[in-house]
Write a protein that holds these residues in place. Structure first.
Motif, PDB file in Angstrom:
ATOM      1  N   ARG A   1      53.242   7.481  55.472  1.00  0.00           N
ATOM      2  CA  ARG A   1      54.367   8.323  55.905  1.00  0.00           C
ATOM      3  C   ARG A   1      54.400   9.629  55.118  1.00  0.00           C
ATOM      4  O   ARG A   1      54.669  10.696  55.675  1.00  0.00           O
ATOM      5  N   LEU A   2      54.137   9.544  53.805  1.00  0.00           N
ATOM      6  CA  LEU A   2      54.139  10.741  52.975  1.00  0.00           C
ATOM      7  C   LEU A   2      53.054  11.710  53.427  1.00  0.00           C
ATOM      8  O   LEU A   2      53.302  12.920  53.549  1.00  0.00           O
TER       9      LEU A   2
ATOM     10  N   ARG B   1      51.472  16.812  56.252  1.00  0.00           N
ATOM     11  CA  ARG B   1      50.766  17.486  57.342  1.00  0.00           C
ATOM     12  C   ARG B   1      51.735  18.305  58.196  1.00  0.00           C
ATOM     13  O   ARG B   1      51.445  19.444  58.592  1.00  0.00           O
ATOM     14  N   LYS B   2      52.900  17.732  58.496  1.00  0.00           N
ATOM     15  CA  LYS B   2      53.879  18.438  59.332  1.00  0.00           C
ATOM     16  C   LYS B   2      54.491  19.630  58.590  1.00  0.00           C
ATOM     17  O   LYS B   2      54.628  20.721  59.151  1.00  0.00           O
ATOM     18  N   LEU B   3      54.870  19.414  57.323  1.00  0.00           N
ATOM     19  CA  LEU B   3      55.528  20.477  56.565  1.00  0.00           C
ATOM     20  C   LEU B   3      54.577  21.613  56.224  1.00  0.00           C
ATOM     21  O   LEU B   3      55.018  22.743  56.003  1.00  0.00           O
ATOM     22  N   ALA B   4      53.271  21.336  56.161  1.00  0.00           N
ATOM     23  CA  ALA B   4      52.295  22.387  55.867  1.00  0.00           C
ATOM     24  C   ALA B   4      52.290  23.452  56.960  1.00  0.00           C
ATOM     25  O   ALA B   4      51.899  24.602  56.712  1.00  0.00           O
TER      26      ALA B   4
ATOM     27  N   ARG C   1      51.956  17.277  42.044  1.00  0.00           N
ATOM     28  CA  ARG C   1      50.687  17.072  42.728  1.00  0.00           C
ATOM     29  C   ARG C   1      50.869  17.052  44.246  1.00  0.00           C
ATOM     30  O   ARG C   1      50.046  17.571  45.002  1.00  0.00           O
ATOM     31  N   VAL C   2      51.973  16.450  44.691  1.00  0.00           N
ATOM     32  CA  VAL C   2      52.266  16.437  46.129  1.00  0.00           C
ATOM     33  C   VAL C   2      52.552  17.852  46.623  1.00  0.00           C
ATOM     34  O   VAL C   2      52.080  18.269  47.684  1.00  0.00           O
ATOM     35  N   VAL C   3      53.322  18.610  45.834  1.00  0.00           N
ATOM     36  CA  VAL C   3      53.645  19.984  46.237  1.00  0.00           C
ATOM     37  C   VAL C   3      52.379  20.839  46.258  1.00  0.00           C
ATOM     38  O   VAL C   3      52.214  21.691  47.140  1.00  0.00           O
ATOM     39  N   ARG C   4      51.483  20.628  45.308  1.00  0.00           N
ATOM     40  CA  ARG C   4      50.212  21.365  45.329  1.00  0.00           C
ATOM     41  C   ARG C   4      49.428  21.060  46.605  1.00  0.00           C
ATOM     42  O   ARG C   4      48.799  21.943  47.197  1.00  0.00           O
ATOM     43  N   SER C   5      49.448  19.808  47.021  1.00  0.00           N
ATOM     44  CA  SER C   5      48.753  19.431  48.249  1.00  0.00           C
ATOM     45  C   SER C   5      49.393  20.118  49.445  1.00  0.00           C
ATOM     46  O   SER C   5      48.698  20.593  50.356  1.00  0.00           O
ATOM     47  N   LEU C   6      50.717  20.174  49.467  1.00  0.00           N
ATOM     48  CA  LEU C   6      51.429  20.844  50.550  1.00  0.00           C
ATOM     49  C   LEU C   6      51.059  22.331  50.601  1.00  0.00           C
ATOM     50  O   LEU C   6      50.804  22.886  51.676  1.00  0.00           O
ATOM     51  N   HIS C   7      51.012  22.958  49.429  1.00  0.00           N
ATOM     52  CA  HIS C   7      50.626  24.376  49.369  1.00  0.00           C
ATOM     53  C   HIS C   7      49.174  24.567  49.829  1.00  0.00           C
ATOM     54  O   HIS C   7      48.878  25.485  50.610  1.00  0.00           O
TER      55      HIS C   7
ATOM     56  N   LEU D   1      61.484  15.949  51.490  1.00  0.00           N
ATOM     57  CA  LEU D   1      60.205  15.256  51.323  1.00  0.00           C
ATOM     58  C   LEU D   1      60.387  14.174  50.266  1.00  0.00           C
ATOM     59  O   LEU D   1      60.574  14.472  49.083  1.00  0.00           O
ATOM     60  N   TYR D   2      60.347  12.925  50.707  1.00  0.00           N
ATOM     61  CA  TYR D   2      60.575  11.799  49.795  1.00  0.00           C
ATOM     62  C   TYR D   2      59.237  11.227  49.332  1.00  0.00           C
ATOM     63  O   TYR D   2      58.381  10.876  50.148  1.00  0.00           O
ATOM     64  N   ILE D   3      59.059  11.167  48.010  1.00  0.00           N
ATOM     65  CA  ILE D   3      57.844  10.592  47.439  1.00  0.00           C
ATOM     66  C   ILE D   3      58.172   9.172  46.977  1.00  0.00           C
ATOM     67  O   ILE D   3      59.011   8.983  46.094  1.00  0.00           O
ATOM     68  N   PRO D   4      57.528   8.169  47.555  1.00  0.00           N
ATOM     69  CA  PRO D   4      57.899   6.791  47.217  1.00  0.00           C
ATOM     70  C   PRO D   4      57.501   6.432  45.793  1.00  0.00           C
ATOM     71  O   PRO D   4      56.457   6.885  45.293  1.00  0.00           O
ATOM     72  N   PRO D   5      58.319   5.625  45.111  1.00  0.00           N
ATOM     73  CA  PRO D   5      57.925   5.135  43.785  1.00  0.00           C
ATOM     74  C   PRO D   5      56.799   4.123  43.903  1.00  0.00           C
ATOM     75  O   PRO D   5      56.529   3.581  44.989  1.00  0.00           O
ATOM     76  N   LEU D   6      56.162   3.852  42.790  1.00  0.00           N
ATOM     77  CA  LEU D   6      55.023   2.937  42.779  1.00  0.00           C
ATOM     78  C   LEU D   6      55.402   1.564  43.310  1.00  0.00           C
ATOM     79  O   LEU D   6      54.613   0.914  44.003  1.00  0.00           O
ATOM     80  N   ARG D   7      56.608   1.094  43.005  1.00  0.00           N
ATOM     81  CA  ARG D   7      57.006  -0.253  43.429  1.00  0.00           C
ATOM     82  C   ARG D   7      57.130  -0.387  44.949  1.00  0.00           C
ATOM     83  O   ARG D   7      57.138  -1.503  45.478  1.00  0.00           O
ATOM     84  N   GLU D   8      57.223   0.747  45.670  1.00  0.00           N
ATOM     85  CA  GLU D   8      57.304   0.705  47.131  1.00  0.00           C
ATOM     86  C   GLU D   8      55.927   0.807  47.780  1.00  0.00           C
ATOM     87  O   GLU D   8      55.826   0.814  49.002  1.00  0.00           O
ATOM     88  N   ARG D   9      54.887   0.877  46.974  1.00  0.00           N
ATOM     89  CA  ARG D   9      53.526   0.976  47.523  1.00  0.00           C
ATOM     90  C   ARG D   9      52.568   0.118  46.697  1.00  0.00           C
ATOM     91  O   ARG D   9      51.463   0.550  46.359  1.00  0.00           O
ATOM     92  N   MET D  10      52.991  -1.095  46.379  1.00  0.00           N
ATOM     93  CA  MET D  10      52.188  -1.972  45.542  1.00  0.00           C
ATOM     94  C   MET D  10      50.876  -2.382  46.219  1.00  0.00           C
ATOM     95  O   MET D  10      49.940  -2.823  45.552  1.00  0.00           O
ATOM     96  N   GLU D  11      50.805  -2.227  47.547  1.00  0.00           N
ATOM     97  CA  GLU D  11      49.539  -2.508  48.231  1.00  0.00           C
ATOM     98  C   GLU D  11      48.436  -1.582  47.733  1.00  0.00           C
ATOM     99  O   GLU D  11      47.250  -1.893  47.829  1.00  0.00           O
ATOM    100  N   ASP D  12      48.836  -0.420  47.199  1.00  0.00           N
ATOM    101  CA  ASP D  12      47.860   0.560  46.721  1.00  0.00           C
ATOM    102  C   ASP D  12      47.488   0.372  45.254  1.00  0.00           C
ATOM    103  O   ASP D  12      46.695   1.151  44.715  1.00  0.00           O
TER     104      ASP D  12
END
Length: 472
Positions: free
Chosen positions: A158-159, A164-167, A185-191, A314-325
């Motif tokens: 989702r992030l 991609r949309k906000l870019a 790091r996320v904002v750098r990717s967006l830029h 733009l919501y960046i999920p915490p690590l505990r919400e993406r433990m699959e990764d």
């Protein structure tokens, strides 16, 4: 080149100080892994240190004394610089509170051997240490795109889709996320994926600058605009003209500076101190360390600025919400541990409030503490149990959510280094019900009909429960 012992397994032996050593002026090396620093010092030296570290890319927390630093010691840091003498006590207290964080002291006449013996990582001999970039490139395992934006969890997909949309947009963005999730790091990717990718990318940490310096930092000043303005300086907003400005900690701006920022967003104008208005073309991306809607309600943040900056969220999920990764995260941070399923399962059970930064610090600590014949998963279990006990002893219980209170109580009753007992469910349920039913009965003066109504059960069920729990 001298480096902190947090970044090395072996430290040079320097004279009588053993494996501690003195940090000389102009000799502090910044590493890729050391990204968050706590500076506790009330004077200009502390302010200048905060500015230097901020400009070098660190996430800086600057505090003036023990009283303000104590409640912040539970946050994750990679490095701390503390004055040995503070207005309300000794800086050594923070060395103890920041256990596991390399803490350097400005000695300033204090007994150097006493400070080092008390656990200081090193001493700053005089003045401000000058940052130097690493001469060697960052290792591949620190690839930021893999670490922050890699993975297949629904949350990270989702992030990536949001980015991609906000870019493709031009409007401001408000980034929301906990400490250590990789906001910059996320904002750098967006830029980098936007039409402004060839323009400048400028980062300003509002929380790292005292209020009197923020205006000059953001808007610049003309020569002679004030006493120390010996030459013209371009502000960070103007530096970002044609590109992106990431304002980290927008909630730290006072209302006066918020009004100036609103003018930039509404009219594309900046006015340097002592100068004339200028037109700029800047995409503003901001983050906040508190809920801005609550700050608006409390009168600490302008409602008009909030609505201007929060065009897109733009919501960046915490690590505990993406433990699959987590296996991918471990493969990026510590490839040698990525195949240890027992360790992955153990780490997956933690909440990691400091997210990537806290996890990286924890893995580094395991690397430093592990004995040659010791299993890493056993060491990790002991360290996590120790941290839970410390956290339980220091937290303000009245402010914790019920779920966290219950979890902390269960963790203390069932340490990870002991076998799980049998019959856990019934025992825990009985404890919770006994507290709940007992409290409700007290509040209604022992009247069972009223208690049953509030509990949402019938009177016969209530009576059976009270009997079984020994409350009748």
């Amino acid at each position: 080149m001298t480096t902190s012992r947090a970044c090395m397994r072996e430290t040079p032996q320097l004279g009588a100080f053993g494996d501690s050593f003195v940090l000389e002026r102009d000799r502090l090396q910044m590493t890729e892994l050391a990204k968050r620093i706590l500076i506790v010092r009330p004077d200009e030296i502390g302010t200048e240190a905060a500015r230097e570290y901020d400009q070098a890319g660190w996430d800086v927390v600057l505090l003036p004394d023990l009283a303000s630093a104590r409640p912040r010691c539970e946050s994750p840091y990679d490095l701390a610089l503390v004055a040995a003498r503070l207005p309300d006590g000794e800086g050594l207290e923070l060395v103890a509170r920041l256990a596991g964080v390399p803490t350097w002291l400005w000695a300033e006449g204090e007994d150097s051997l006493r400070l080092l013996a008390a656990g200081a990582a090193g001493l700053i001999e005089e003045g401000l240490p000058q940052l130097e970039p690493q001469n060697t490139p960052a290792p591949a395992k620190e690839d930021v795109s893999d670490l922050v934006l890699g993975g297949q969890s629904p949350a990270i997909e989702r992030l990536r889709e949001q980015i991609r949309k906000l870019a493709r947009r031009r409007e401001p963005v408000l980034v929301m996320g906990e400490t250590g999730v990789g906001k910059e790091r996320v904002v750098r990717s967006l830029h980098a994926t936007s039409s402004r990718a060839n323009g400048p990318f400028v980062v300003v940490s509002a929380g790292a600058l005292p209020g009197e310096l923020i205006e000059a930092e953001l808007f610049g000043h003309e020569e002679g605009a004030f006493t120390d303005a010996k030459e013209r300086r371009i502000g960070r907003i103007e530096e970002a003209d044609g590109g992106t400005l990431f304002l980290d900690g927008i909630n730290d701006l006072d209302l006066r500076h918020q009004a100036s920022l609103l003018r930039v967003l509404e009219r594309g104008e900046v006015r340097p101190i002592g100068g004339r208005q200028k037109q700029v073309d800047v995409r503003m991306i901001a983050s906040s360390r508190e809920d801005l809607e609550q700050a608006v309600a409390a009168g600490r943040f302008r409602a008009d600025l909030y609505h201007r900056i929060a065009v897109h969220l733009l919501y960046i999920p915490p690590l505990r919400e993406r433990m699959e990764d987590l296996p991918l995260v471990l493969a990026t941070m510590a490839p040698e541990l990525a195949q240890d399923k027992g360790l992955i399962d153990l780490l997956s059970g933690e909440r990691w409030p400091g997210n990537f930064r806290q996890l990286r610090n924890f893995l580094q600590r395991l690397e430093l503490l592990q004995e040659p014949d010791e299993k890493i998963v056993d060491l990790a279990a002991r360290e996590l149990a120790h941290r839970r006990r410390e956290r339980s002893a220091n937290r303000d219980w009245l402010k914790l959510p019920l779920e966290e209170l219950v979890r902390m109580r269960l963790e203390s009753a069932m340490p990870v280094d002991r076998p799980l007992p049998d019959g856990i469910y019934e025992a825990v349920l009985a404890e919770v019900e006994r507290a709940l039913f007992g409290l409700v009965m007290e509040r209604v003066g022992g009247k069972q009909i009223r208690a049953a109504k509030h509990l949402g059960i019938n009177r016969n069920t209530l009576r059976k429960k009270l009997n079984s729990l020994g409350l009748l």
